[in-house]
Design a protein around this motif. Structure first.
Motif, PDB file in Angstrom:
ATOM      1  N   LEU A  33       0.860  -1.007   0.103  1.00 35.27           N
ATOM      2  CA  LEU A  33      -0.076  -0.351   0.064  1.00 35.27           C
ATOM      3  C   LEU A  33       1.017   1.582  -0.230  1.00 35.27           C
ATOM      4  CD1 LEU A  33      -2.746   1.030   1.549  1.00 35.27           C
ATOM      5  CD2 LEU A  33      -1.433   2.328   1.980  1.00 35.27           C
ATOM      6  N   GLN A  34       0.371   2.208  -0.185  1.00 38.08           N
ATOM      7  CA  GLN A  34       1.283   3.707  -1.302  1.00 38.08           C
ATOM      8  C   GLN A  34       0.668   4.762  -0.306  1.00 38.08           C
ATOM      9  OE1 GLN A  34       2.898   3.858  -4.663  1.00 38.08           O
ATOM     10  NE2 GLN A  34       3.886   1.602  -4.602  1.00 38.08           N
ATOM     11  N   TRP A  35       1.077   5.567   0.322  1.00 32.29           N
ATOM     12  CA  TRP A  35       0.105   6.765   0.138  1.00 32.29           C
ATOM     13  C   TRP A  35       1.074   7.812  -0.860  1.00 32.29           C
ATOM     14  CZ3 TRP A  35      -4.082   8.763   2.521  1.00 32.29           C
ATOM     15  CH2 TRP A  35      -4.298   7.391   3.465  1.00 32.29           C
ATOM     16  N   TYR A  36       0.558   8.729  -1.340  1.00 31.47           N
ATOM     17  CA  TYR A  36       1.073   9.478  -2.240  1.00 31.47           C
ATOM     18  C   TYR A  36       0.109  11.480  -1.861  1.00 31.47           C
ATOM     19  CZ  TYR A  36       2.684   6.388  -5.581  1.00 31.47           C
ATOM     20  OH  TYR A  36       3.483   5.942  -6.528  1.00 31.47           O
ATOM     21  N   ARG A  37       1.311  12.433  -2.267  1.00 31.08           N
ATOM     22  CA  ARG A  37       0.639  13.823  -2.127  1.00 31.08           C
ATOM     23  C   ARG A  37       0.360  14.140  -3.475  1.00 31.08           C
ATOM     24  NH1 ARG A  37       2.740  18.519   1.472  1.00 31.08           N
ATOM     25  NH2 ARG A  37       2.206  20.733   0.447  1.00 31.08           N
ATOM     26  N   GLN A  38      -0.326  14.891  -3.123  1.00 30.86           N
ATOM     27  CA  GLN A  38      -0.668  15.828  -5.044  1.00 30.86           C
ATOM     28  C   GLN A  38      -1.967  17.024  -4.020  1.00 30.86           C
ATOM     29  OE1 GLN A  38      -4.434  14.438  -6.817  1.00 30.86           O
ATOM     30  NE2 GLN A  38      -3.378  15.158  -8.866  1.00 30.86           N
ATOM     31  N   ASP A  39      -0.865  18.311  -5.120  1.00 33.38           N
ATOM     32  CA  ASP A  39      -1.285  20.006  -4.985  1.00 33.38           C
ATOM     33  C   ASP A  39      -1.544  19.964  -5.828  1.00 33.38           C
ATOM     34  OD1 ASP A  39       1.919  19.894  -2.821  1.00 33.38           O
ATOM     35  OD2 ASP A  39       0.554  20.493  -2.450  1.00 33.38           O
ATOM     36  N   TYR A  88      -4.371  14.148   0.030  1.00 37.15           N
ATOM     37  CA  TYR A  88      -3.624  12.753   0.195  1.00 37.15           C
ATOM     38  C   TYR A  88      -4.103  11.543  -0.791  1.00 37.15           C
ATOM     39  CZ  TYR A  88      -0.408  15.775   2.938  1.00 37.15           C
ATOM     40  OH  TYR A  88       0.497  16.619   3.380  1.00 37.15           O
ATOM     41  N   LEU A  89      -3.296  10.609  -1.178  1.00 36.05           N
ATOM     42  CA  LEU A  89      -3.843   9.430  -2.276  1.00 36.05           C
ATOM     43  C   LEU A  89      -3.529   7.809  -1.657  1.00 36.05           C
ATOM     44  CD1 LEU A  89      -3.480  11.433  -5.544  1.00 36.05           C
ATOM     45  CD2 LEU A  89      -6.008  10.161  -4.208  1.00 36.05           C
ATOM     46  N   CYS A  90      -4.272   7.401  -1.518  1.00 35.44           N
ATOM     47  CA  CYS A  90      -3.633   5.844  -0.871  1.00 35.44           C
ATOM     48  C   CYS A  90      -3.756   5.027  -2.154  1.00 35.44           C
ATOM     49  CB  CYS A  90      -4.424   5.140  -0.067  1.00 35.44           C
ATOM     50  SG  CYS A  90      -6.205   4.678  -0.249  1.00 35.44           S
ATOM     51  N   ALA A  91      -3.012   4.265  -2.818  1.00 30.19           N
ATOM     52  CA  ALA A  91      -2.986   3.127  -3.450  1.00 30.19           C
ATOM     53  C   ALA A  91      -2.558   1.712  -3.009  1.00 30.19           C
ATOM     54  CB  ALA A  91      -2.014   4.043  -4.863  1.00 30.19           C
ATOM     55  N   LEU A  92      -2.985   1.345  -4.040  1.00 33.66           N
ATOM     56  CA  LEU A  92      -3.213  -0.906  -4.036  1.00 33.66           C
ATOM     57  C   LEU A  92      -2.395  -1.063  -4.751  1.00 33.66           C
ATOM     58  CD1 LEU A  92      -6.660  -1.867  -2.185  1.00 33.66           C
ATOM     59  CD2 LEU A  92      -4.808  -1.008  -1.126  1.00 33.66           C
ATOM     60  N   ASN A  99       0.270  -5.484 -12.012  1.00 32.00           N
ATOM     61  CA  ASN A  99       1.213  -4.648 -11.550  1.00 32.00           C
ATOM     62  C   ASN A  99       0.960  -3.098 -12.304  1.00 32.00           C
ATOM     63  OD1 ASN A  99       3.638  -6.637 -11.454  1.00 32.00           O
ATOM     64  ND2 ASN A  99       3.929  -6.217 -13.346  1.00 32.00           N
ATOM     65  N   LYS A 100      -0.057  -2.823 -11.293  1.00 32.52           N
ATOM     66  CA  LYS A 100      -0.746  -1.735 -11.276  1.00 32.52           C
ATOM     67  C   LYS A 100      -0.718  -1.057  -9.982  1.00 32.52           C
ATOM     68  CE  LYS A 100      -4.598  -2.712 -13.862  1.00 32.52           C
ATOM     69  NZ  LYS A 100      -4.658  -3.903 -14.489  1.00 32.52           N
ATOM     70  N   LEU A 101      -0.837   0.259  -9.662  1.00 34.52           N
ATOM     71  CA  LEU A 101      -1.516   0.862  -8.446  1.00 34.52           C
ATOM     72  C   LEU A 101      -3.339   0.840  -8.238  1.00 34.52           C
ATOM     73  CD1 LEU A 101       1.529   2.764  -7.355  1.00 34.52           C
ATOM     74  CD2 LEU A 101       0.805   0.669  -5.891  1.00 34.52           C
ATOM     75  N   THR A 102      -3.485   0.607  -7.523  1.00 36.89           N
ATOM     76  CA  THR A 102      -5.821   1.433  -8.283  1.00 36.89           C
ATOM     77  C   THR A 102      -5.562   2.484  -6.507  1.00 36.89           C
ATOM     78  OG1 THR A 102      -6.133  -0.919  -8.662  1.00 36.89           O
ATOM     79  CG2 THR A 102      -7.653   0.477  -7.546  1.00 36.89           C
ATOM     80  N   PHE A 103      -5.717   2.839  -7.437  1.00 41.72           N
ATOM     81  CA  PHE A 103      -5.772   4.581  -6.000  1.00 41.72           C
ATOM     82  C   PHE A 103      -7.520   5.346  -5.806  1.00 41.72           C
ATOM     83  CE2 PHE A 103      -1.773   6.842  -6.249  1.00 41.72           C
ATOM     84  CZ  PHE A 103      -1.296   5.783  -7.476  1.00 41.72           C
ATOM     85  N   GLY A 104      -6.955   5.244  -4.578  1.00 43.13           N
ATOM     86  CA  GLY A 104      -8.658   5.535  -4.070  1.00 43.13           C
ATOM     87  C   GLY A 104      -8.784   7.352  -4.385  1.00 43.13           C
ATOM     88  N   THR A 105      -9.624   8.103  -3.857  1.00 40.56           N
ATOM     89  CA  THR A 105     -10.303   9.197  -4.471  1.00 40.56           C
ATOM     90  C   THR A 105      -9.292  10.028  -3.614  1.00 40.56           C
ATOM     91  OG1 THR A 105     -11.939   8.616  -3.256  1.00 40.56           O
ATOM     92  CG2 THR A 105     -12.306   8.687  -5.545  1.00 40.56           C
ATOM     93  N   GLY A 106      -8.676   9.747  -2.389  1.00 40.60           N
ATOM     94  CA  GLY A 106      -7.834  11.312  -1.950  1.00 40.60           C
ATOM     95  C   GLY A 106      -9.176  11.810  -1.037  1.00 40.60           C
ATOM     96  N   THR A 107      -8.241  12.307   0.306  1.00 41.61           N
ATOM     97  CA  THR A 107      -8.928  13.310   0.693  1.00 41.61           C
ATOM     98  C   THR A 107      -7.820  14.304   1.019  1.00 41.61           C
ATOM     99  OG1 THR A 107      -9.384  11.200   2.588  1.00 41.61           O
ATOM    100  CG2 THR A 107      -9.268  13.219   3.487  1.00 41.61           C
ATOM    101  N   GLN A 108      -8.507  15.507   0.979  1.00 38.17           N
ATOM    102  CA  GLN A 108      -7.791  17.079   1.177  1.00 38.17           C
ATOM    103  C   GLN A 108      -7.253  17.231   2.621  1.00 38.17           C
ATOM    104  OE1 GLN A 108     -10.359  19.893  -0.660  1.00 38.17           O
ATOM    105  NE2 GLN A 108      -8.249  21.477  -0.478  1.00 38.17           N
ATOM    106  N   LEU A 109      -6.522  17.728   3.274  1.00 30.81           N
ATOM    107  CA  LEU A 109      -6.739  18.388   3.778  1.00 30.81           C
ATOM    108  C   LEU A 109      -5.769  19.590   4.470  1.00 30.81           C
ATOM    109  CD1 LEU A 109      -4.814  17.497   7.126  1.00 30.81           C
ATOM    110  CD2 LEU A 109      -3.064  16.927   5.998  1.00 30.81           C
ATOM    111  N   LYS A 110      -6.509  20.702   5.086  1.00 33.70           N
ATOM    112  CA  LYS A 110      -6.111  21.835   5.240  1.00 33.70           C
ATOM    113  C   LYS A 110      -6.345  22.161   6.623  1.00 33.70           C
ATOM    114  CE  LYS A 110      -9.555  22.703   2.223  1.00 33.70           C
ATOM    115  NZ  LYS A 110     -11.029  24.076   1.325  1.00 33.70           N
ATOM    116  N   VAL A 111      -4.959  22.040   6.846  1.00 31.86           N
ATOM    117  CA  VAL A 111      -3.893  22.857   8.324  1.00 31.86           C
ATOM    118  C   VAL A 111      -4.426  24.365   7.887  1.00 31.86           C
ATOM    119  CG1 VAL A 111      -1.736  22.858   9.356  1.00 31.86           C
ATOM    120  CG2 VAL A 111      -2.026  21.143   7.835  1.00 31.86           C
ATOM    121  N   GLU A 112      -4.742  24.578   9.374  1.00 30.12           N
ATOM    122  CA  GLU A 112      -4.795  26.210   9.626  1.00 30.12           C
ATOM    123  C   GLU A 112      -3.866  26.544  10.852  1.00 30.12           C
ATOM    124  OE1 GLU A 112      -9.005  25.972  10.730  1.00 30.12           O
ATOM    125  OE2 GLU A 112      -9.675  25.580   8.196  1.00 30.12           O
ATOM    126  N   LEU A 113      -3.783  27.955  11.017  1.00 25.34           N
ATOM    127  CA  LEU A 113      -2.427  28.709  11.235  1.00 25.34           C
ATOM    128  C   LEU A 113      -3.470  28.931  12.905  1.00 25.34           C
ATOM    129  CD1 LEU A 113      -1.071  31.330   9.595  1.00 25.34           C
ATOM    130  CD2 LEU A 113       0.020  29.516  11.034  1.00 25.34           C
TER     131      LEU A 113
END
Lengths: 113, 116
Positions: A33-39, A88-92, A99-113
């Motif tokens: 299982l992999q985790w990716y970040r997408q901006d 942030y996306l997880c992928a299996l 030999n391919k990853l299947t990705f989730g739809t991702g969760t948007q994280l917002k860190v506030e001051l």
């Protein structure tokens, strides 16, 4: 049917707190299982990989857990910063799954001051 | 070294026209993937190339979609007779794939396709 589920609602947290993101899957037996970040406007960037026989993996302020019984991975960012705001996306990766990853739809994280 | 590059970064076309999207993978990476990402959606796998093996085309949504990889390097994704539902960001990724080990995928910046 096979599904990968991540929270579709954005997660808003305060700076300095720990962010926890969830990835649940059904009807898969992933080897990795992999985790990716997408901006915005950019392609995903690899963060961490965890194998099916590993319970936990850490990298600096990041921690990933992998529970193959619950079919769940948790992704933690400690001492969160506004710069951690992203999707942030997880992928299996399934052995024998072509030999391919299947990705989730991702969760948007917002860190506030 | 250079990462994965894609061109064009943006493409606006009219319905019914053909488009070609290009991907330059990281030198030495044997695996190349194409994905599609619609607004608010996850990455949808389209096609996978590994070395000289036959590509895995199982994700292509219709026969209007095709892809080539020349010389084991550059890849072109072609969409014929574009439809409005083809509007999305098309992402390319490359990786080193060794045996059955999951390779970290390195993504390009994507091509944003808009079909009017």
């Amino acid at each position: 049917s096979q599904k990968i589920e991540q929270n579709s609602e954005a997660l808003n947290i305060q700076e300095g707190k720990t962010a926890t993101l969830t990835c649940n899957y059904t009807n898969y037996s992933p080897a990795y299982l992999q985790w990716y970040r997408q901006d915005p406007g950019r392609g995903p960037v690899f963060l961490l990989l965890i194998r099916e026989n590993e319970k936990e993996k850490r990298k600096e302020r990041l921690k990933v857990t992998f529970d193959t019984t619950l079919k769940q991975s948790l992704f933690h960012i400690t001492a969160s910063q506004p710069a951690d705001s992203a999707t942030y996306l997880c992928a299996l990766w399934i052995t024998g799954g072509g030999n391919k990853l299947t990705f989730g739809t991702g969760t948007q994280l917002k860190v506030e001051l | 070294g250079a990462g994965v590059s894609q061109s064009p970064s943006n493409k606006v076309t009219e319905k019914g026209k053909d488009v070609e999207l290009r991907c330059d993978p990281i030198s030495g990476h044997t695996a190349l993937y194409w994905y599609r990402q619609s607004l608010g959606q996850g990455l949808e796998f389209l096609i996978y190339f590994q070395g000289n093996s036959a590509p895995d085309k199982s994700g292509l949504p219709s026969d209007r979609f095709s892809a080539e990889r020349t010389g084991g390097s550059v890849s072109t994704l072609t969409i014929q007779r574009t439809q409005q539902e083809d509007s999305a960001v098309y992402l390319c990724a490359s990786s080193l794939v060794s045996g059955r080990v999951a390779g970290t995928q390195y993504f390009g910046p994507g091509t944003r396709l808009t079909v009017l």
